[in-house]
Structures are given as structure tokens and as C-alpha cells.
Design an enzyme around this catalytic site. Structure first.
Site, PDB file in Angstrom:
ATOM      1  N   GLU A   1      -6.635  -7.922  -0.970  1.00 52.38           N
ATOM      2  CA  GLU A   1      -6.565  -7.705   0.483  1.00 52.38           C
ATOM      3  C   GLU A   1      -7.936  -7.438   1.119  1.00 52.38           C
ATOM      4  O   GLU A   1      -8.195  -7.880   2.234  1.00 52.38           O
ATOM      5  CB  GLU A   1      -5.604  -6.558   0.797  1.00 52.38           C
ATOM      6  CG  GLU A   1      -4.163  -6.913   0.449  1.00 52.38           C
ATOM      7  CD  GLU A   1      -3.181  -5.796   0.751  1.00 52.38           C
ATOM      8  OE1 GLU A   1      -2.977  -5.491   1.935  1.00 52.38           O
ATOM      9  OE2 GLU A   1      -2.639  -5.206  -0.199  1.00 52.38           O
TER      10      GLU A   1
ATOM     11  N   HIS B   1       0.511  -7.867 -26.339  1.00 54.32           N
ATOM     12  CA  HIS B   1       1.631  -8.611 -26.908  1.00 54.32           C
ATOM     13  C   HIS B   1       1.868  -9.938 -26.191  1.00 54.32           C
ATOM     14  O   HIS B   1       2.860 -10.610 -26.454  1.00 54.32           O
ATOM     15  CB  HIS B   1       2.896  -7.753 -26.859  1.00 54.32           C
ATOM     16  CG  HIS B   1       2.759  -6.472 -27.630  1.00 54.32           C
ATOM     17  ND1 HIS B   1       3.067  -6.377 -28.967  1.00 54.32           N
ATOM     18  CD2 HIS B   1       2.291  -5.263 -27.258  1.00 54.32           C
ATOM     19  CE1 HIS B   1       2.821  -5.141 -29.388  1.00 54.32           C
ATOM     20  NE2 HIS B   1       2.342  -4.447 -28.363  1.00 54.32           N
TER      21      HIS B   1
ATOM     22  N   LYS C   1       5.460 -11.719   7.813  1.00 52.34           N
ATOM     23  CA  LYS C   1       6.408 -10.720   8.327  1.00 52.34           C
ATOM     24  C   LYS C   1       7.019 -11.195   9.653  1.00 52.34           C
ATOM     25  O   LYS C   1       8.211 -11.041   9.882  1.00 52.34           O
ATOM     26  CB  LYS C   1       5.702  -9.374   8.532  1.00 52.34           C
ATOM     27  CG  LYS C   1       5.422  -8.617   7.236  1.00 52.34           C
ATOM     28  CD  LYS C   1       4.841  -7.230   7.505  1.00 52.34           C
ATOM     29  CE  LYS C   1       4.617  -6.448   6.217  1.00 52.34           C
ATOM     30  NZ  LYS C   1       4.049  -5.124   6.418  1.00 52.34           N
TER      31      LYS C   1
ATOM     32  N   GLY D   1       0.811  -1.213   0.000  1.00 58.05           N
ATOM     33  CA  GLY D   1       0.000   0.000   0.000  1.00 58.05           C
ATOM     34  C   GLY D   1       0.844   1.263   0.000  1.00 58.05           C
ATOM     35  O   GLY D   1       0.467   2.282  -0.583  1.00 58.05           O
ATOM     36  N   SER D   2       2.021   1.217   0.637  1.00 61.29           N
ATOM     37  CA  SER D   2       2.873   2.407   0.707  1.00 61.29           C
ATOM     38  C   SER D   2       3.614   2.655  -0.602  1.00 61.29           C
ATOM     39  O   SER D   2       4.067   3.774  -0.857  1.00 61.29           O
ATOM     40  CB  SER D   2       3.886   2.264   1.851  1.00 61.29           C
ATOM     41  OG  SER D   2       3.212   2.176   3.085  1.00 61.29           O
TER      42      SER D   2
ATOM     43  N   SER E   1       6.711   4.181   4.250  1.00 57.67           N
ATOM     44  CA  SER E   1       6.227   2.967   4.923  1.00 57.67           C
ATOM     45  C   SER E   1       5.228   3.397   5.976  1.00 57.67           C
ATOM     46  O   SER E   1       5.596   4.080   6.941  1.00 57.67           O
ATOM     47  CB  SER E   1       7.371   2.191   5.577  1.00 57.67           C
ATOM     48  OG  SER E   1       6.844   1.160   6.391  1.00 57.67           O
TER      49      SER E   1
ATOM     50  N   SER F   1       3.693   1.704   8.341  1.00 55.94           N
ATOM     51  CA  SER F   1       4.002   1.212   9.690  1.00 55.94           C
ATOM     52  C   SER F   1       5.397   1.628  10.142  1.00 55.94           C
ATOM     53  O   SER F   1       5.665   1.723  11.343  1.00 55.94           O
ATOM     54  CB  SER F   1       3.917  -0.316   9.714  1.00 55.94           C
ATOM     55  OG  SER F   1       4.895  -0.858   8.836  1.00 55.94           O
TER      56      SER F   1
HETATM   57  C1  F6R Z   1      -1.703  -3.798   4.397  1.00 60.80           C
HETATM   58  C2  F6R Z   1      -1.051  -3.434   3.143  1.00 60.80           C
HETATM   59  C3  F6R Z   1       0.307  -3.975   2.836  1.00 60.80           C
HETATM   60  C4  F6R Z   1       1.403  -3.049   3.392  1.00 60.80           C
HETATM   61  C5  F6R Z   1       2.801  -3.635   3.124  1.00 60.80           C
HETATM   62  C6  F6R Z   1       3.922  -2.707   3.572  1.00 60.80           C
HETATM   63  O1  F6R Z   1      -2.876  -3.046   4.591  1.00 60.80           O
HETATM   64  O2  F6R Z   1      -1.604  -2.721   2.358  1.00 60.80           O
HETATM   65  O3  F6R Z   1       0.432  -4.120   1.438  1.00 60.80           O
HETATM   66  O4  F6R Z   1       1.303  -1.774   2.816  1.00 60.80           O
HETATM   67  O5  F6R Z   1       2.914  -4.853   3.786  1.00 60.80           O
HETATM   68  O6  F6R Z   1       3.725  -2.252   4.880  1.00 60.80           O
HETATM   69  P1  F6R Z   1       3.892  -0.683   5.181  1.00 60.80           P
HETATM   70  O7  F6R Z   1       2.935   0.006   4.276  1.00 60.80           O
HETATM   71  O8  F6R Z   1       3.537  -0.540   6.624  1.00 60.80           O
HETATM   72  O9  F6R Z   1       5.324  -0.353   4.900  1.00 60.80           O
END
Ligand code: F6R
Length: 362
Positions: A236, A252, A346, A57-58, A99, A101
Site C-alpha cells: 500500500e 514445508h 469498494k 489495516g484494522s 474498522s 472508517s
Molecule cells: C487503507 C488500508 C486498508 C483498510 C481496509 C479496511 O489504508 O489500510 O487495508 O484498512 O480497506 O478499511 P477500514 O480499516 O476502514 O475498515
């Protein structure tokens, strides 16, 4: 099938994703203020190129901004979704560490390399090691409120990118773009929110069309990164397999695979993300491809972006996909919020002893 117009169906949304998206205008305003209030110490001419380091997401925020400004970007900007930064990174590279988080190991690791290269850096984060480590080193940090799912914090990550790139004179003045984008977001919340009944709600209708199907999202130019965002949101929020590809490249290769779909074909719905300013050959490619593959899949739909500026057109589609993916999860009896398997992976990686993250050179 749950009735999306009944409040009972929405109770499954344990993390309140619908409330979060319903507060998108507030998120937009707070992100804009946070980015405008962050001190940046380098003169624009010191920056030759930009590496936006992030995952999931980031990272989507970076793709979307590059997509919206692709014709107006004055210097190279790339999203790095990896542990290593490319060889062109150097002391004139602006490293934007994105990021939500602040705990994502790929981003922390690529961030350490930026420091090794003496690249100026700026963080967009709600906390974690990223904030602690860079705060101590006086690196500018755009603050993001904690407690959200990273993918639901898209506007908090995206709006600062637009403002930072403008402040570095990499893209032109964005005031009018941001004002229009804000209106688009407000209109989307009003049109797609849970209180709007299905009969008048395109996001609920789209979700209903996709029930029991695998969404395959195709974009082109500005809508290519939106296609990727939709795919990730269907994964997700709806907990379904999904894929994305971009015209003209998919003409292609991918279309050959469509002919050979066999039993997956009747489960596949192709969503073509269109907008009027796509190249006229790309318009033809969408149309001709539709004719060629329609019989091999369950259905092909055109979805057209609304709006004037590129950022607004893009966010119009992003909001529709975000809502539709949450509704699809609910329709299929899935809680759209938690993404437990990502957390489990993770944790497993964190316990494997990989040490080269912020604060832990090794
Ligand atoms: C969870 C999500 C994930 C996180 C990815 C990276 O909602 O969208 O795709 O974005 O695991 O974590 P962050 O964004 O915290 O660096």
C-alpha cells in the site's frame, strides 16, 4: 534516484504519512486514554472467547495483539476477516468490531451476525455506519480520530485492543508493556524519521536495498503477524508486489517454490524478521533455509527486533517496516498515501446493491 535526505523527495507524500507516523507517541497516548475511558459493561467471566472482526489495516491490529500475547492469552481470540463469523460465536463471545472508517462491508456484515447471536459487542472506529448504528444501540465505542489512512491509524486500533483484552482478564496486566512500547515507539521515530540522514537511518537504508526488488517477508511466532503487516505496507505505501510467510510452515512448501523462481528470483529480496526468543529450532530453520535458497534470489537479510517485552519488540519491527515502506514508495517516485484502487473496488461493490450491512438488514 530521489535523495531521501532532501525535503523535495518528501513532497510526494501528499497525505503526510511521514507526519502521521512522526506523531506516533501522541497517537499512542490518545488511543490509551480513549480505551481506558470507554465503559465496558460485562464482567470478565461472562466472556468465553473473542472475535475481532476487521479487514486490512484494522485487522492487522488484531493479529499483532494476538501475536504479542500468544503465550499469555487465557481464552481463545481470533481475527475474523470475512462476511461470516464462525460457528463457535455465541452469546458469550465478545465481538470487537474494528474498522477505522466504519464503512467496511465485511465488518458491518459480521457485526450484524454478532448481534443476531446476542454476543456483547464493542466498536473501535472513527465513524461511518458502524459508529452510527451501534451508538444508537448503546454499544460501547472506542473513538478514533478521523482523517487518517486506516493503515496509518494502527496504534489507534491496536492499543485499545490490548486494553480491552486486559480489562476482560484475557491477558494479564499490560501497564509495564504499554509503557515500554511507548518508549520503543518514541525511539523509532527518533531513529527512522525523515530528518535522520540516510547514513544513520536504518529505515532509509532498508528502503534503498529494496529498490527495484520484490520484498518477501518471513516471520516466526511473534514476528509472523509483523511479516504480514510489512507485506501489506509494501503493497500500500510502496505500491510493489510483496508476499509473506511464517517459519516453520514455510519450510514445508514455500522453499520449494523459491527453487523454481526462474526470472523472478533475481528480483526477490527475502527479509527474515528475527527476535532472540524465537524457538531455537526456528532460528536454525531461518539459518539453514538462508543457506539453501540464497543462490536463487537477489538477497536474504536478517532483521532483528530490539526490546524486552513482546509488545515492544513487535512494535520496534512494525515501526521500521512502516517507515521503510514509505521511503521505498518515495524512492520509486510513488506517492505513498493514496490507495485509489481499494476505493474504486469498494465503490463498485457498494453500488452492487449488497444490503446486509449495519442499519440495513436484508
Ligand atoms: C487503507 C488500508 C486498508 C483498510 C481496509 C479496511 O489504508 O489500510 O487495508 O484498512 O480497506 O478499511 P477500514 O480499516 O476502514 O475498515
Amino acid at each position: 534516484m530521489p535523495d531521501l535526505d532532501s525535503p523535495a523527495a518528501l513532497e510526494l507524500d501528499s497525505l503526510g504519512l511521514l507526519d502521521v507516523i512522526g506523531a506516533s507517541v501522541e497517537a499512542f497516548d490518545s488511543a490509551r486514554a480513549a480505551a481506558e475511558g470507554t465503559e465496558i459493561r460485562w464482567p470478565p467471566e461472562a466472556i468465553e472467547n473473542v472475535a475481532i472482526c476487521g479487514m486490512g489495516g484494522s485487522a492487522a491490529a488484531g493479529d499483532l495483539v494476538i501475536g504479542a500475547y500468544r503465550e499469555r492469552i487465557r481464552r481463545p481470540v481470533e481475527v475474523i476477516r470475512d462476511y461470516y463469523v464462525p460457528g463457535w460465536v455465541g452469546e458469550n463471545t465478545l465481538g470487537i468490531l474494528s474498522s477505522y472508517s466504519g464503512t467496511t462491508e465485511e465488518t458491518l456484515t459480521s457485526g450484524m451476525q454478532l448481534l443476531d447471536y446476542n454476543a456483547p459487542a464493542i466498536c473501535i472506529t472513527s465513524g461511518g455506519k458502524l459508529r452510527d448504528y451501534y451508538q444508537e444501540r448503546d454499544v460501547p465505542i472506542v473513538p478514533v480520530p478521523p482523517g487518517l489512512q486506516p493503515r496509518a491509524a494502527l496504534l489507534h486500533m491496536l492499543v485499545p485492543l490490548v486494553i480491552i483484552l486486559q480489562r476482560m482478564e484475557i491477558i494479564p496486566d499490560v501497564t509495564a508493556d504499554l509503557d515500554e512500547a511507548r518508549e520503543t515507539i518514541a525511539a523509532a521515530v527518533a531513529a527512522y524519521g525523515p530528518e535522520v540522514p540516510r547514513a544513520e537511518n536504518p529505515a532509509k537504508q532498508l528502503a534503498a536495498t529494496l529498490e527495484g526488488a520484490m520484498p518477501v517477508i518471513w516471520g516466526a511466532e511473534l514476528t509472523a503477524p509483523v511479516a504480514m503487516r510489512w507485506k501489506c505496507q509494501f503493497n500500500e505505501n510502496s505500491k510493489v508486489p510483496s508476499s509473506w510467510a511464517a517459519v516453520p510452515e514455510l519450510c514445508h512448501n514455500e522453499i520449494v517454490g523459491m527453487e523454481g523462481m526462474g526470472p523472478i528470483g533475481p528480483l526477490t529480496r527475502i527479509l527474515m524478521l528475527r527476535e532472540e526468543r524465537q524457538h531455537r529450532q526456528n532460528h536454525r530453520r531461518f539459518e539453514y533455509t538462508k543457506e539453501l535458497i540464497e543462490r536463487d534470489v537477489k538477497g536474504v537479510m536478517n532483521i532483528v527486533a530490539d526490546g524486552d517485552g513482546a509488545l515492544a519488540r513487535m512494535l520496534d519491527l512494525v515501526m521500521l517496516g512502516d517507515y521503510a515502506s514509505i521511503y521505498l514508495g518515495l524512492l520509486q517516485g510513488k506517492d505513498p498515501g493514496p490507495v485509489d484502487v481499494i476505493g474504486r473496488l469498494k465503490d463498485r461493490l457498494a453500488s452492487s446493491g449488497f444490503g446486509r450491512t449495519a442499519g440495513q438488514q436484508g
